[in-house]
Design a protein around this motif. Structure first.
Motif, PDB file in Angstrom:
ATOM      1  N   VAL A 148       1.477  -1.672  -0.186  1.00 40.83           N
ATOM      2  CA  VAL A 148       0.241   0.298   0.368  1.00 40.83           C
ATOM      3  C   VAL A 148       1.136   1.338   0.084  1.00 40.83           C
ATOM      4  O   VAL A 148       1.367   1.391   1.206  1.00 40.83           O
ATOM      5  CB  VAL A 148      -0.467  -0.252   1.300  1.00 40.83           C
ATOM      6  N   THR A 160      -5.387   3.580   5.843  1.00 42.72           N
ATOM      7  CA  THR A 160      -5.802   2.759   4.749  1.00 42.72           C
ATOM      8  C   THR A 160      -5.017   1.749   5.016  1.00 42.72           C
ATOM      9  O   THR A 160      -6.444   0.340   4.986  1.00 42.72           O
ATOM     10  CB  THR A 160      -5.110   3.249   3.747  1.00 42.72           C
ATOM     11  N   SER A 161      -3.750   1.405   5.022  1.00 44.28           N
ATOM     12  CA  SER A 161      -3.230   0.180   5.223  1.00 44.28           C
ATOM     13  C   SER A 161      -3.673  -0.890   6.803  1.00 44.28           C
ATOM     14  O   SER A 161      -3.945  -2.279   6.225  1.00 44.28           O
ATOM     15  CB  SER A 161      -1.573   0.775   5.649  1.00 44.28           C
ATOM     16  N   LEU A 164      -7.116  -1.859   6.077  1.00 43.85           N
ATOM     17  CA  LEU A 164      -7.649  -2.576   4.391  1.00 43.85           C
ATOM     18  C   LEU A 164      -7.099  -4.602   5.229  1.00 43.85           C
ATOM     19  O   LEU A 164      -7.977  -5.069   4.909  1.00 43.85           O
ATOM     20  CB  LEU A 164      -6.661  -1.983   3.744  1.00 43.85           C
ATOM     21  N   VAL A 310      -7.125   3.835  -4.434  1.00 45.05           N
ATOM     22  CA  VAL A 310      -8.444   4.825  -3.411  1.00 45.05           C
ATOM     23  C   VAL A 310      -8.261   5.991  -3.103  1.00 45.05           C
ATOM     24  O   VAL A 310      -7.011   6.236  -3.074  1.00 45.05           O
ATOM     25  CB  VAL A 310      -8.050   3.599  -2.375  1.00 45.05           C
ATOM     26  N   TYR A 377     -14.375   0.018   3.459  1.00 46.19           N
ATOM     27  CA  TYR A 377     -13.151  -0.627   3.416  1.00 46.19           C
ATOM     28  C   TYR A 377     -13.321  -1.836   2.778  1.00 46.19           C
ATOM     29  O   TYR A 377     -12.434  -2.879   1.959  1.00 46.19           O
ATOM     30  CB  TYR A 377     -12.123  -1.364   5.122  1.00 46.19           C
ATOM     31  N   ILE A 380     -13.346  -2.201  -1.499  1.00 48.36           N
ATOM     32  CA  ILE A 380     -12.269  -2.138  -1.498  1.00 48.36           C
ATOM     33  C   ILE A 380     -11.531  -3.488  -1.116  1.00 48.36           C
ATOM     34  O   ILE A 380     -10.180  -3.822  -1.894  1.00 48.36           O
ATOM     35  CB  ILE A 380     -11.228  -1.164  -0.925  1.00 48.36           C
ATOM     36  N   ALA A 381     -11.330  -4.632  -0.534  1.00 47.58           N
ATOM     37  CA  ALA A 381     -10.873  -5.696   0.222  1.00 47.58           C
ATOM     38  C   ALA A 381     -11.313  -6.398  -1.282  1.00 47.58           C
ATOM     39  O   ALA A 381     -10.083  -7.279  -1.260  1.00 47.58           O
ATOM     40  CB  ALA A 381     -10.982  -6.076   1.168  1.00 47.58           C
TER      41      ALA A 381
END
Length: 405
Positions: A148, A160-161, A164, A310, A377, A380-381
């Motif tokens: 990321v 975010t990391s 995620l 993202v 999230y 996104i994952a």
């Protein structure tokens, strides 16, 4: 908005900001026209400061000063201030990166010794293997490694990391996270982990754990106040040790929180680790997107697949009215993804809750797993993992038959 229920008005905020001097100390940021429209909701204040793109890094203290001044206003519960910049009129957009050619997928986690591979197409003779780059050693037990990254700091990459990784875990995967930021490790605080990791058998390190994640960070090995002054070879050595001398066990995926930019740490990970792909984090403003392009170009240059972009801090939903506000612009990352031909992974809203829970070490995906932000999230994952799984399936289909002699 004239004033919120706490009695804080736009005029009060602007008057306080007149105490903040402009970049050249000539006039204040309000009278110089650098402050965007001010939005106030539930005692929290949101605005941005427009600065020249090439001076963004040196002017970050201006943002911090403005945030402090606003937080000192009686009744203000919090402030969210961002630096933003518009591309100057007539400035050409950077040339799109060349379309990526076929890339080798990340190598398998385990190599199978004593097996000879032969391909027998019609016609009998084996066809020559396609040229490939040097084989990168994987990590035993780790199925896939995802980086990321961001081109600049301040876009919420570490948050975010963490979310995620938690979302991948919530989706049923075994997940670890490596904090690859040697100079500014964030994971100990974001995931509320303290203490020192145990050593196993005199060499391997046992990763720390919380929220179902296995975690490794330089922040576990040195005190938070210690300044790390390391050159490239030391950074490379430390990263590879945290990858290969940690007892990760069996993981479906290891998420790597990369430091911002395109320096030694990023090149080490891209060139020496079999990354399944990279996720790029940006905010909607042109300022952040300019830097995001650098990260995209770097990964393409070293043949690491870009899994997508993202858009963080994408929009703001007022907690009192539910109205949506695009305080820092909107849609820039989606447009950039379409322009360069990479997937757009999703939009993460701007909320005080994300910052507050991150600072407290209780990320929203862990704290409110059924909440709306956690749902973003998790989507996104899912998109990220679908791509990794599809690439693995393609690699399996392309593998030649195995003949033992």
């Amino acid at each position: 908005m004239a004033a919120d229920h706490a009695g804080i008005s736009k005029e009060i905020v602007l008057e306080a900001l007149r105490a903040v001097r402009g970049p050249e100390l000539e006039g204040n940021i309000v009278d110089l026209g650098l402050v965007s429209d001010v939005f106030i909701s539930d005692g929290k204040v949101y605005f941005s400061i427009t600065v020249p793109a090439e001076r963004a890094r040196e002017l970050d203290p201006l943002r911090a000063a403005a945030e402090r001044v606003v937080k000192d206003i009686p009744g203000v519960k919090g402030a969210m201030v961002a630096l933003t910049a518009d591309r100057k009129a007539g400035t050409a957009s950077p040339r799109p990166a060349a379309a990526p050619g076929p890339r080798p997928a990340a190598g398998p986690a385990h190599s199978h010794a004593h097996a000879h591979s032969h391909s027998h197409p019609q016609g009998g003779a084996p066809s020559p293997a396609a040229p490939r780059g040097p084989v990168k050693a994987g990590i035993p037990g780790v199925g896939a490694i995802i980086a990321v990254a961001s081109g600049k700091g301040g876009v919420g990459k570490s948050t975010t990391s963490a979310n995620l990784a938690l979302a991948l875990h919530a989706n049923g995967l075994r997940v670890g996270i490596l904090d690859a930021d040697i100079y500014g490790p964030s994971m100990p605080r974001l995931l509320k982990i303290s203490g020192r990791p145990e050593q196993i058998g005199g060499k391997m390190i046992k990763p720390m754990e919380n929220y179902g994640l296995k975690v490794m960070s330089m922040g576990f090995l040195v005190d938070e106040e210690v300044a790390m002054i390391w050159r490239g070879p030391m950074i490379q050595s430390a990263l590879l040790q945290m990858l290969r001398e940690v007892a990760w066990g069996e993981l479906d995926v290891l998420v790597v929180d990369m430091p911002p930019g395109t320096g030694d740490a990023q090149l080490t990970m891209a060139q020496q680790v079999p990354l399944a792909g990279a996720v790029i984090v940006s905010t909607p403003q042109d300022l952040a997107l300019i830097d995001a392009r650098k990260g995209l170009a770097m990964f393409r240059k070293v043949e690491v697949p870009v899994l997508g972009i993202v858009e963080n801090m994408s929009y703001f939903i007022a907690p009192d009215t539910g109205a949506r506000y695009d305080i820092f612009g909107h849609g820039g990352a989606r447009s950039e993804a379409e322009r360069i031909g990479v997937p757009f992974l999703g939009e993460v809203p701007l909320t005080i809750a994300i910052r507050e829970t991150s600072d407290a070490g209780t990320p929203l995906v862990a704290l409110e797993p059924d909440g709306p932000v956690a749902a973003v999230y998790r989507e996104i994952a899912t998109r990220v993992w679908d791509q990794v799984s599809a690439a693995k399936a393609d690699t399996s289909r392309e593998m030649p038959s195995i003949v033992f002699e």
